[in-house]
Every structure is written in structure tokens, then in C-alpha cells.
Scaffold this motif. Structure first.
Motif, PDB file in Angstrom:
ATOM      1  N   UNK A  27       0.834  -1.199   0.000  1.00 17.68           N
ATOM      2  CA  UNK A  27       0.000   0.000   0.000  1.00 17.68           C
ATOM      3  C   UNK A  27       0.870   1.251   0.000  1.00 17.68           C
ATOM      4  N   UNK A  28       0.311   2.334  -0.469  1.00 12.67           N
ATOM      5  CA  UNK A  28       1.083   3.567  -0.616  1.00 12.67           C
ATOM      6  C   UNK A  28       1.446   4.223   0.710  1.00 12.67           C
ATOM      7  N   UNK A  29       0.634   3.996   1.731  1.00 11.97           N
ATOM      8  CA  UNK A  29       0.838   4.699   2.999  1.00 11.97           C
ATOM      9  C   UNK A  29       1.148   3.709   4.112  1.00 11.97           C
ATOM     10  N   UNK A  30       1.982   4.136   5.055  1.00 10.23           N
ATOM     11  CA  UNK A  30       2.376   3.257   6.147  1.00 10.23           C
ATOM     12  C   UNK A  30       1.188   2.892   7.033  1.00 10.23           C
ATOM     13  N   UNK A  40      -4.556   7.166  -3.979  1.00 11.21           N
ATOM     14  CA  UNK A  40      -3.578   7.837  -4.832  1.00 11.21           C
ATOM     15  C   UNK A  40      -2.691   8.764  -4.007  1.00 11.21           C
ATOM     16  N   UNK A  41      -1.446   8.910  -4.482  1.00 12.08           N
ATOM     17  CA  UNK A  41      -0.451   9.716  -3.765  1.00 12.08           C
ATOM     18  C   UNK A  41       0.204  10.703  -4.731  1.00 12.08           C
ATOM     19  N   UNK A  42       0.433  11.898  -4.250  1.00 15.74           N
ATOM     20  CA  UNK A  42       1.136  12.953  -4.985  1.00 15.74           C
ATOM     21  C   UNK A  42       0.519  13.242  -6.351  1.00 15.74           C
ATOM     22  N   UNK A  43      -0.771  13.379  -6.384  1.00 20.90           N
ATOM     23  CA  UNK A  43      -1.446  13.765  -7.624  1.00 20.90           C
ATOM     24  C   UNK A  43      -1.178  15.250  -7.882  1.00 20.90           C
ATOM     25  N   UNK A  44      -0.710  15.550  -9.097  1.00 19.63           N
ATOM     26  CA  UNK A  44      -0.393  16.932  -9.498  1.00 19.63           C
ATOM     27  C   UNK A  44       0.610  17.566  -8.535  1.00 19.63           C
ATOM     28  N   UNK A 100      -1.042   0.966  -4.792  1.00 20.72           N
ATOM     29  CA  UNK A 100       0.137   0.104  -4.899  1.00 20.72           C
ATOM     30  C   UNK A 100       1.235   0.706  -5.778  1.00 20.72           C
ATOM     31  N   UNK A 101       1.107   1.974  -6.121  1.00 24.32           N
ATOM     32  CA  UNK A 101       2.078   2.599  -7.014  1.00 24.32           C
ATOM     33  C   UNK A 101       3.448   2.814  -6.410  1.00 24.32           C
ATOM     34  N   UNK A 102       3.545   2.738  -5.088  1.00 24.33           N
ATOM     35  CA  UNK A 102       4.841   2.896  -4.417  1.00 24.33           C
ATOM     36  C   UNK A 102       5.437   1.554  -4.002  1.00 24.33           C
ATOM     37  N   UNK A 103       4.941   0.459  -4.564  1.00 26.71           N
ATOM     38  CA  UNK A 103       5.409  -0.872  -4.152  1.00 26.71           C
ATOM     39  C   UNK A 103       6.914  -1.037  -4.298  1.00 26.71           C
ATOM     40  N   UNK A 104       7.498  -0.377  -5.278  1.00 28.06           N
ATOM     41  CA  UNK A 104       8.934  -0.510  -5.494  1.00 28.06           C
ATOM     42  C   UNK A 104       9.745   0.023  -4.308  1.00 28.06           C
ATOM     43  N   UNK A 105       9.098   0.790  -3.441  1.00 29.55           N
ATOM     44  CA  UNK A 105       9.791   1.277  -2.249  1.00 29.55           C
ATOM     45  C   UNK A 105      10.176   0.134  -1.317  1.00 29.55           C
ATOM     46  N   UNK A 106       9.466  -0.988  -1.391  1.00 24.74           N
ATOM     47  CA  UNK A 106       9.838  -2.120  -0.531  1.00 24.74           C
ATOM     48  C   UNK A 106      11.210  -2.675  -0.907  1.00 24.74           C
ATOM     49  N   UNK A 107      11.449  -3.080  -2.150  1.00 30.78           N
ATOM     50  CA  UNK A 107      12.776  -3.619  -2.447  1.00 30.78           C
ATOM     51  C   UNK A 107      13.887  -2.577  -2.404  1.00 30.78           C
ATOM     52  N   UNK A 108      13.630  -1.375  -2.888  1.00 34.38           N
ATOM     53  CA  UNK A 108      14.712  -0.389  -2.944  1.00 34.38           C
ATOM     54  C   UNK A 108      14.907   0.344  -1.623  1.00 34.38           C
ATOM     55  N   UNK A 109      13.900   0.300  -0.739  1.00 33.45           N
ATOM     56  CA  UNK A 109      13.957   1.085   0.482  1.00 33.45           C
ATOM     57  C   UNK A 109      14.654   0.428   1.648  1.00 33.45           C
ATOM     58  N   UNK A 110      15.034  -0.834   1.513  1.00 37.68           N
ATOM     59  CA  UNK A 110      15.765  -1.490   2.591  1.00 37.68           C
ATOM     60  C   UNK A 110      14.901  -2.258   3.567  1.00 37.68           C
ATOM     61  N   UNK A 111      13.589  -2.297   3.352  1.00 40.01           N
ATOM     62  CA  UNK A 111      12.693  -2.963   4.301  1.00 40.01           C
ATOM     63  C   UNK A 111      13.015  -4.446   4.478  1.00 40.01           C
ATOM     64  N   UNK A 112      13.611  -5.070   3.462  1.00 40.81           N
ATOM     65  CA  UNK A 112      13.902  -6.502   3.557  1.00 40.81           C
ATOM     66  C   UNK A 112      14.981  -6.804   4.589  1.00 40.81           C
ATOM     67  N   UNK A 146       6.804  -5.740 -14.694  1.00 36.17           N
ATOM     68  CA  UNK A 146       6.695  -4.552 -15.540  1.00 36.17           C
ATOM     69  C   UNK A 146       5.573  -3.635 -15.073  1.00 36.17           C
ATOM     70  N   UNK A 147       4.491  -4.228 -14.573  1.00 33.46           N
ATOM     71  CA  UNK A 147       3.336  -3.434 -14.153  1.00 33.46           C
ATOM     72  C   UNK A 147       3.547  -2.767 -12.804  1.00 33.46           C
ATOM     73  N   UNK A 148       4.227  -3.450 -11.879  1.00 34.20           N
ATOM     74  CA  UNK A 148       4.284  -2.955 -10.503  1.00 34.20           C
ATOM     75  C   UNK A 148       5.687  -2.641  -9.994  1.00 34.20           C
ATOM     76  N   UNK A 149       6.708  -3.180 -10.651  1.00 37.50           N
ATOM     77  CA  UNK A 149       8.096  -2.929 -10.246  1.00 37.50           C
ATOM     78  C   UNK A 149       8.910  -2.562 -11.484  1.00 37.50           C
ATOM     79  N   UNK A 150       8.553  -1.461 -12.147  1.00 41.12           N
ATOM     80  CA  UNK A 150       9.157  -1.139 -13.448  1.00 41.12           C
ATOM     81  C   UNK A 150      10.667  -0.963 -13.399  1.00 41.12           C
ATOM     82  N   UNK A 151      11.205  -0.595 -12.236  1.00 42.58           N
ATOM     83  CA  UNK A 151      12.651  -0.459 -12.134  1.00 42.58           C
ATOM     84  C   UNK A 151      13.384  -1.770 -12.309  1.00 42.58           C
ATOM     85  N   UNK A 152      12.661  -2.897 -12.174  1.00 35.87           N
ATOM     86  CA  UNK A 152      13.266  -4.220 -12.300  1.00 35.87           C
ATOM     87  C   UNK A 152      12.863  -4.915 -13.595  1.00 35.87           C
TER      88      UNK A 152
END
Length: 517
Positions: free
Chosen positions: A416-419, A425-429, A444-456, A484-490
């Protein structure tokens, strides 16, 4: 933040191509790291294993050059863009933490050389402020914003100095040269200068006001009463400075500290810790599996204070249709404007909303700094041990992420986008100061924050990190489509610098020493 990070990633691909390594890197295969029964750590993820080895290979063949030439030489030195310091921490703090866990002294020394090169860019602080500071004179944000130009951007300074202080603290137990260019002494002196400058009577008054505030005191979109990442970073700097001073008793005098200045630091640190404690909400949830008969403690940060903030106006909207669409003017292609499709006024604020999960990644390194330096902070500053976040509280934040942020789907994990668990939705405009148009992040647009953010690196989340690692390495079409849909950085795209950098942020969080974090 993600769009801005994407712009910063592009030079990495050029660095890797110049090194002639792109094809090699993309062709490398890493042993699958399947989670095993009983929580046994796969050998591939041990310190010294193939995953750590590949991380350092990518660093050697492109990452180092990216930091040295793009972030430091081009952006910081040539452009005067101190957001390069911000990005250095975001992109490589997980790498540093892995180097520390795996006791890679030579790698830490290499990072220290890069960090030390930024110290030459310190200049007298603006106005009548004491000490030196990194002054933002160029780059997208500071070029477009008169408010930021020719100032110290506090976020950049605190975030980068927390990275530098962690690095110096780790090295303080290994290198004892006492030479004028000693990295530990340099960093401790710079940390002292900055902490003293930030500890003004006005800053302390603002902290006291926020400590006393309640969510209902927030009446508009102002961030005046928020707990921000800048406060967490300052505490982390205090923590690692204490570690350095405890490891080197003579360091205090060398960097200009005495009993009086330490007491002044303690007063500031006490206020910062009181603010964090005041904004930490802990509650008990029923055990979802019903095994223990006890509640599970979960924790959130700044709950309710952010409900009216501009970035969260659509936090209760979970639809798929974009609330705002960015459209290019056919007559003036360089002009992109935001067109509202769904007015924000249609949605009520989410009452308990606090931080988004991208910014909350600061908790990972904040808690790590506290845990590594508990005894040193008590010894050096004389603070009450109970004023520090407890291990139980840290575990409660991890439980919050596991129970409320994760979608509970191991096959297709999303976050989820928020803790708080809100997923609108987050940061619209959102205007980041560059005049660009941003449509925002869907559920779920911030899902990539889990792998890149160090939570693991949190023990409760490590197995899920391993699962996501497997998905991002999979060649199955359904897995590739999901990534591709949810973790585009990967996403598997040849020449994709975003993927290479994302993996250098993610993979270090999976590497453990002897099965322990």
C-alpha cells in the motif's frame, strides 16, 4: 521522488556502457534464492556469496563511476546541485549497510574516498549562520526555486550527513591515523558544525511546539507541525557521532567538543527523541493466525497529522482512473499542463494518515543507527536509555508493514502507498519545484519502495524480499508482466539503467552475515 530518481539514474547506463560491461551484467545469472523451510538462509545470500559478489561487480563496473563522475563531479561540483547528495544516500545507503554487515573494510574505504571529496564543496553557511554548509546553487530544484537557490537545503544536508556519519562510525574502529585528512575526524568535525548550526533557539521552540501538538491542531495544508525525515536524520547523525566519540575518546577534543557543547547537544537530542516518541502510535491487533492468544503490536508514525496535506488529497480514492492527466500543448510541445479529471473535493481526508512508504524507508537506517549506538548515546550524551525507541517498538513498525502495508499475497506481493495501510492515490499533481507535471501514484504505485527502500533487512520482511527477488529474476511471462506493471525499475529491458541501479539498491538488503541481519 521516483520520477526525480529516474532522471538521476539515466547517467548510470552511460557509465556502464563506457565500462563495456552492460552485456556482461545482463547476462550474469544468480543462483535462485528460494526461501527454505525453517527459515534457513540460502547460501547465495550469505556474505561472500554470489549475490554480494554481483553487487560489487556492478559497483566496480559502473556504480563507482556514476557516483564519482555524475553525482559528484557533474552535479555537485559543476552544477552546484546539492540534491546529488540526497541521491547518493538514497541509491547507496543499502550498499553501505551491506559493506558494514559483511565487514568489507576496503569497500568502506572506497566509499569514504567518494564522500570525502564532497567536503571540498562546503562553503561558509549563508547569512550570519556559523560553520560550513553545502549550498545549493544549481540543478532542477534550486534553479527553479528562488526559495532554495543559494541556501542550505536541510533535507539534502541531513540525509547525506547521516550516510557519511554511519560510514565514519564504522571506520572509527579500524583506522586510527590521526592525520589531518583522517576521514573519521573530518566527518565528526563536519557533523558537529552542522548539528550546532541546526540547534538554534528557534529550532528548539519549534520542536517543543510540535511535541505538544495533536492531529486536530492541523487546520490546513501547512507542514509546520509535521515530524519529517530531517528530524530522523539528525538523530541518526547524533547516534553515529556518539559511536565515533565512544570508539575514540580523544576525538571530542580534536573536533572542538567539550562538556558544555556535549550538554547542549543532549538538550537538542532529547527534544528530537521526545518528538519521535510523541508521534509514534502503538496499538495491539489480534493475532491473525490465532496461535498465540496475544495481540500483535503495530506502530505508525505521525498518524493523522498528514491528512490535509496536498500530496494526500486523493488518499481515500482507490479507483483506477487518473484524477489528473498531464497533456502536452500541440502548439508548444515543451509545455505540459495538468488537467483535472476527478476533483479532489469529492474525497474526504483519511483521518489517520501519516507517512507514505517511500519516505518511511528512512526508518530502516534510522533504527539501524539507534540500534548500533544505544550504549554510545547513553555514554556520550548521558541520555535516558528509555528515551530511545525500544526494540519492541522497532518490531512493531515491522509488524505494521507486514500486516497493514503488504497485501498478504506471497505469489504477487504488493504494498500500500501509505504506512497506515491506506492505499489511495499519492502525490497527484505534485510540484517538486521544477515545474514538471505529475499524474501521481495509483494504489500500490509505491510498491517498489519495498525492495529499494531497505525494508527486507527487517527480519520479519526478509523472506518476502527473497520471494520478490525470485519474481524479479524469473523468465516466466506472467512474472515479467507483473514486474513490468508494478516494479518497473526491475523490468527486463536491455540497457535499462533503472534496473541496474534498482538491483544495486535491492540486492544488498538480502545479504546477511551468518544468517543474521
Amino acid at each position: 521522488m521516483s520520477k526525480h530518481n529516474a532522471r538521476a539514474r539515466r547517467p548510470l547506463a552511460r557509465a556502464l556502457l563506457r565500462a563495456g560491461s552492460l552485456a556482461v551484467l545482463l547476462a550474469c545469472t544468480v543462483p535462485a534464492a528460494q526461501a527454505q523451510s525453517g527459515g534457513v538462509m540460502p547460501a547465495a545470500l550469505e556474505c561472500g556469496g554470489p549475490v554480494e559478489g554481483l553487487v560489487w561487480r556492478r559497483w566496480d563496473e559502473g556504480g563507482f563511476v556514476f557516483v564519482q563522475q555524475q553525482l559528484i563531479a557533474e552535479r555537485l561540483v559543476k552544477q552546484g546541485d546539492t540534491y546529488a547528495l540526497y541521491h547518493l544516500e538514497v541509491f547507496f545507503h543499502n550498499l553501505l549497510a551491506m559493506a558494514q554487515r559483511c565487514q568489507r573494510s576496503a569497500r568502506q574505504a572506497q566509499l569514504a574516498g567518494l564522500v570525502a571529496s564532497t567536503y571540498a564543496q562546503l562553503a561558509p553557511a549563508p547569512g550570519d549562520q556559523p560553520g560550513r554548509a553545502w549550498i545549493c546553487r544549481g540543478g532542477p530544484e534550486c534553479s527553479h526555486s528562488i526559495r532554495l537557490r543559494n541556501t542550505e537545503v536541510l533535507l539534502n544536508s541531513t540525509q547525506f550527513l547521516a550516510f557519511a556519519s554511519s560510514l565514519a562510525n564504522g571506520m572509527s574502529r579500524e583506522v586510527r591515523t590521526g592525520a589531518p585528512n583522517d576521514f573519521v575526524e573530518q566527518t565528526a568535525r563536519i557533523a558537529r558544525e552542522h548539528l550546532e548550526r541546526w540547534n538554534t533557539p528557534a529550532a528548539q521552540d519549534a520542536l517543543r511546539k510540535r511535541i505538544a501538538a495533536r492531529p486536530e491542531d492541523v487546520k490546513n495544508t501547512s507542514s509546520e507541525l509535521f515530524l519529517t525525515d530531517k528530524e530522523l536524520w539528525q538523530i541518526a547523525i547524533y547516534a553515529d557521532l556518539a559511536g565515533m566519540l565512544a570508539a575514540r575518546p580523544r576525538l571530542a577534543q580534536a573536533v572542538g567538543l567539550n562538556d558544555g557543547s556535549i550538554a547542549t547537544m543532549k538538550a537538542h537530542l532529547d527534544l528530537l527523541l521526545r518528538l519521535v516518541a510523541a508521534r509514534t502510535t502503538v496499538q495491539a491487533l489480534p493475532d491473525p493466525e490465532g496461535k498465540t492468544g496475544k495481540g500483535i503490536r503495530v506502530a505508525d508514525l505521525d498518524a493523522g497529522f498528514w491528512r490535509l496535506y496536498d500530496t494526500n488529497r486523493y488518499a481515500s480514492y482507490t479507483g483506477r482512473d487518473k484524477p489528473v492527466v498531464c497533456k502536452r500543448d500541440p502548439a508548444r510541445p515543451e509545455l505540459v499542463t495538468a488537467q483535472t479529471q476527478i476533483p479532489a473535493e469529492r474525497f474526504a481526508p483519511v483521518a489517520n494518515i501519516g507517512w507514505d512508504i517511500s519516505h518511511a524507508r528512512r526508518l530502516v537506517h534510522f533504527f539501524d543507527a539507534i540500534e548500533r549506538n544505544r550504549a554510545a548515546m547513553v555514554q556520550v550524551y548521558g541520555i535516558d536509555p528509555a528515551s530511545l525507541p525500544s526494540q519492541d517498538t522497532m518490531a512493531a513498525f515491522a509488524s505494521q508493514f507486514s500486516l497493514r502495508v503488504w497485501n498478504q499475497d506471497r505469489a504477487r506481493p504488493l504494498f500500500a502507498n501509505y504506512f497506515s495501510g491506506a492505499n489511495g492515490w499519492y502525490r497527484v499533481n505534485y510540484d517538486n519545484g521544477t515545474g514538471s507535471c505529475a499524474e501521481g501514484y495509483p494504489p500500490y504505485g509505491l510498491s517498489e519502495s519495498f525492495p529499494t527502500g531497505g525494508y527486507a533487512t527487517w527480519p520479519a520482511m526478509h523472506a518476502l524480499g527473497v520471494r520478490l527477488y525470485d519474481i524479479t529474476q524469473s523468465s516466466r511471462k506472467e512474472d515479467r508482466d507483473f514486474v513490468a506493471a508494478h516494479y518497473p525499475g526491475f523490468a527486463r529491458q536491455p540497457g535499462d539503467s533503472g534496473r541496474m541501479l534498482a538491483e544495486m539498491m535491492f540486492w544488498p538488503t538480502l545479504v546477511r552475515r551468518g544468517g543474521a541481519r
